[in-house]
Design an enzyme around this catalytic site. Sequence first.
Site, PDB file in Angstrom:
ATOM      1  N   SER A 124     -10.285   0.258   7.108  1.00 45.87           N
ATOM      2  CA  SER A 124      -9.707   0.071   5.820  1.00 45.87           C
ATOM      3  C   SER A 124      -8.812  -1.074   5.389  1.00 45.87           C
ATOM      4  CB  SER A 124      -8.729   1.174   5.825  1.00 45.87           C
ATOM      5  OG  SER A 124      -9.502   2.647   5.759  1.00 45.87           O
ATOM      6  N   SER A 140      -9.935   2.374   2.949  1.00 48.14           N
ATOM      7  CA  SER A 140      -9.047   2.678   1.979  1.00 48.14           C
ATOM      8  C   SER A 140      -7.918   1.886   1.448  1.00 48.14           C
ATOM      9  CB  SER A 140      -8.025   3.748   2.993  1.00 48.14           C
ATOM     10  OG  SER A 140      -7.300   3.363   3.865  1.00 48.14           O
ATOM     11  N   LYS A 159       0.764  -1.178   0.083  1.00 51.08           N
ATOM     12  CA  LYS A 159      -0.025   0.003  -0.073  1.00 51.08           C
ATOM     13  C   LYS A 159       0.918   1.146  -0.070  1.00 51.08           C
ATOM     14  CE  LYS A 159      -4.051   2.021   2.484  1.00 51.08           C
ATOM     15  NZ  LYS A 159      -4.732   2.003   3.884  1.00 51.08           N
TER      16      LYS A 159
END
Lengths: 105, 497, 488
Positions: C179, C155, C78
């Site tokens: 998330s 997210s 990420k």
Amino acid sequence: MSQPENGAPENGVSADDVRKIARLSRLHVEDAQCGNLADELNGILGWIEQLGEVDVEGVEPMTSAVDMSAPMRADEITDGGKRDDVLKNAPKKDDGFFVVPRSVE
Amino acid sequence: MFIAPRVADKKDWLKGETGDWEIIIGLEVHAQVASNSKLFSGASTEYGSQPNSQVSLVDAGMPGMLPVVNEFCVEQAVKTGLGLNAQINLFSRFDRKNYFYVDLPQGYQISQFEHPIVGEGEIEVLPIDADGNTLEPVTVGIERLHLEQDAGKSVHDLSPDETYVDLNRCGVALMEIVSKPDMRSPEEASAYVDKLRGIVRALGTCDGDMEKGNLRADVNVSVRKPGGELGTRCEIKNVNSMRFIRQAINFEARRHIEIIEAGGTIDQETRLFDSVKGETRTMRSKEDAHDYRYFPDPDLLPLQLEQSFVDKVKADLPELPDAIKARFMSGYNLSEYDARILTADKGKSDFYEAVAGGRDAKIAANWMMGDLFGALNKAGTELEDSPVTAPMLGVLIDRIADKTISGKIAKDVFERMFAGEGDADTIIETQGLKQVTDMGAIEAMVDKAIADNAGQAEKAKENPKLLGFFVGQVMKASQGKANPQAVNEILRKKLGL
Amino acid sequence: MSDLTKLTLEAALGGMEKGEFSSVELTQAHINACADAGKLNAFITDTHELALEQAKASDARRAKGTVGLLEGAPLGVKDLFCTDGVKTCAGSKILGDFEPTYESSVTANMKADGMVMLGKLNLDEFAMGSSNETSAYGPVINPWRKDEDLVPGGSSGGSAAAVAADLCLGATATDTGGSIRQPASFTGTVGIKPTYGRCSRWGTVAFASSLDQAGPIAKTVKDAAILLESMSGYDAKDSTSLNVDVPKWSNSCGQSVKGLRIGIPKEYRMDGMPEDIQALWDRGIEWMKDAGAEIVPITLPHTKYALPAYYVVAPAEASSNLARYDGMRYGLRVDGKDLNDTYDRTRTEGFGDEVRRRIMIGTYVLSAGYYDAYYLRAQKVRTRIVQDFENAWQSCDAILTPTAPSAPFAVGRKVTDPIQMYLNDIFTVTTNLAGLPGISVPAGLNADGLPLGLQIIGRALDEDTVFKAASALEDAAGFTAKPEAWWT
Ligand SMILES: [Mg+2]
Ligand SMILES: [Zn+2]
């Protein structure tokens, strides 16, 4: 801003409040937008105000999910001496300094 | 809001058109912790290195960087708190003070707002007037002491329209020591800072170097009619010498009085002291909103100290200036004045104890404060680098005591020692200054003096004042080495006085 | 050779161990898959050359007999984790082309274990969002589709989409309010947020420091366990890191849950919740019962206040954490007429709408006169939520709930209404506030054939039980559905 009573402010965020918050946040808000933004924030804050229903008498505020004393390090020089790394991504630098818009005092 | 019950001494009142005013002074002193590395990062605190060479990625506020507390800095804060006779808080917490500035990379300063590590305390301060006389002691309350990060340095003179930023100082540990508004005159304020400086230096928690900015004061000044309503205060930032502190307070108090008497009002603001002009001027632009939004730093956990830790620090506390001074007055029978001068800092008190040990304390004090300090002053030399060391001065005093030399010769020996000609014994030896105590030799010199001045000797019987003349003759003949008492005795006998 | 991208992490590690294929072959297969998946917009930065170098190096290590926990496995990271020499921008314009000179502790652990990094995965800007639509690099598209483009959740939408589309064997993610788990639920993948303090936060771009936790998104519960073993560990550089050792969680997977007490919180039965989610939850309860677990009804009375409390605490911390993005030392600088104008322009142009919105809320709730009413009260409510769980642990060992209140929705559907968007985290946010571990396991498809997940919540530091229960759930659900690869 109107003073909060049992918790939440009575008549919420005004356009002026938005200007003040934007100023504190170093964000630019067009005067035209202040009204809408105030409504938007009031929508969210209004929803948040249900927290007023919770009985928090004598309840300790929780600041961290970790319940221990701050760990401490020994007073040793283990870092620094990496000016190139520190300045690598600088938008503007000169002679080992960060160069920024004039900050008058 | 603070209350300030004490009313200033009349002599400290300022005259205005509308009558007398008194000055209310409180100080926030920032003392840099004498640590190797920074409060929350492992970068060095070394002074005056290449720009940004002592910056960690934490200090530079890089994404994802996290603070970890320096244990030594916490210990120094506790030590200092104990030195200020203050409450040590076993629970304290780091908060974020949020504002934007080019020398503040994180966009917040990590400080202690709600729960400082040290609470209330108090110290006694002895103001000194312009002539160096000690005035009435004043007790100054300590509001709190907390740990916080120093900011970076902005350089404005390397470019006409830009600012250059050096983050070396960024993150260095500071102890902010906040006083109560208990001072009423510039002298009291500078005496307070001087006292604080002595304490942190004695404790070794801060080197107290004001030139380097390692100890600097934010001075809060307001004026009021004696005993009346408190006025609005202004904060003068970063004043870094005792003289500047007094100048800044005088200027600021006058400024307030003029504005108020002209019908104006003081707006609470932060001001800067211009040491060149001797003036203060406003610092932050009005439009800047002040709302620091303090909240507990979620990257750090609260500091929870053990009482046993505090007790240990307390047990290892060195003797503080007040205690040393009291000991000098009782142990060495020194006057308050002498004791004050000789305990002004650790260097002086250590030097004195080395000299006075096993000797006449008063004589030791006189030699140090008179001849030594005088010579150092003239040479512009610090006590640390005095060519005459404590043992050297001690031996000199011993030589007077054991009558090897007279006090008068000693002055000469001292000057030669100071000039680097060696220790007392060497100089006495090489210069042949040893006192003549051999009665036969002295008697011979006396006889010669009387023989050479027969007429005078006759008159001496009616006019004993002439004794001095003969003493002079004999001392001259002995190049000052004859023992004065012996010379006197023998002369009196021979002249029949 | 069969398509290596269809393998689980566990199987791929086994295959390399047996010498069936090399890390270079495995990595190349995934690079090819990534190259075909541009439509998903899962990656912000590709590091394919770097990946092949790492794969070569890994094969060499293996030849010498040094084999790390993740040896040779091509994974995604990420773009919130700082990676040394590789652009890291948190899905924001304000970081520009920021190139860290340091490696986050989590990815450093994984590199030390032999990870091969395929690239930096897309995400909501600064991890603020539940649909991956706030990214300055465009929305990520869910591999699962129904007539129109759907969001992968957020997210960690890039992480979830990439794993679901077999672009990588697993991915790092972060979870501040849900998330990791909500995108896992939206994409038919497994995602776990461990106990707060398990994974170091050092070197990971901060959103809300007291809530942020890293964790993996993976194809199976066991894969998630393997990844978390590598990501976790004490780090003296993070003051909130827990100094406890890392159990071999992969061994907990598949262990019996006989006698385990599974709590079912009545407050999670929200009116307006889609029936198929309610039905799936009921099925999950049956599965656990059949597996020998004991089902106990519990109450978490303050559940409905978790989300509003979160929307005070998280923005407050974020408003301060994001103050460093000011255009002075790194990232974007938009010159203005003076310093303040430069600050304003840089931050106004550099941050997107949602981030600016949260900064404003956070600034407001911390500002003079409002701190007590909002921030302090929210922190007290947070304590109440912790107390709820402590009471619950008296009668149960783990808690079973739905992961999200809905299936993946259409791109653009909810962007206009912040609160509707915030409600996505209603079932996940409580564990962030309490610092507890929570995992999402794909458990079925809804009427539209879209994936739905169930969540297991455990005691602090009891990931063991969480993995045990999760793998039981996984076995019972037998979820094998895959989106068909429309994007290639
Ligand atoms: Mg201050
Ligand atoms: Zn300060």
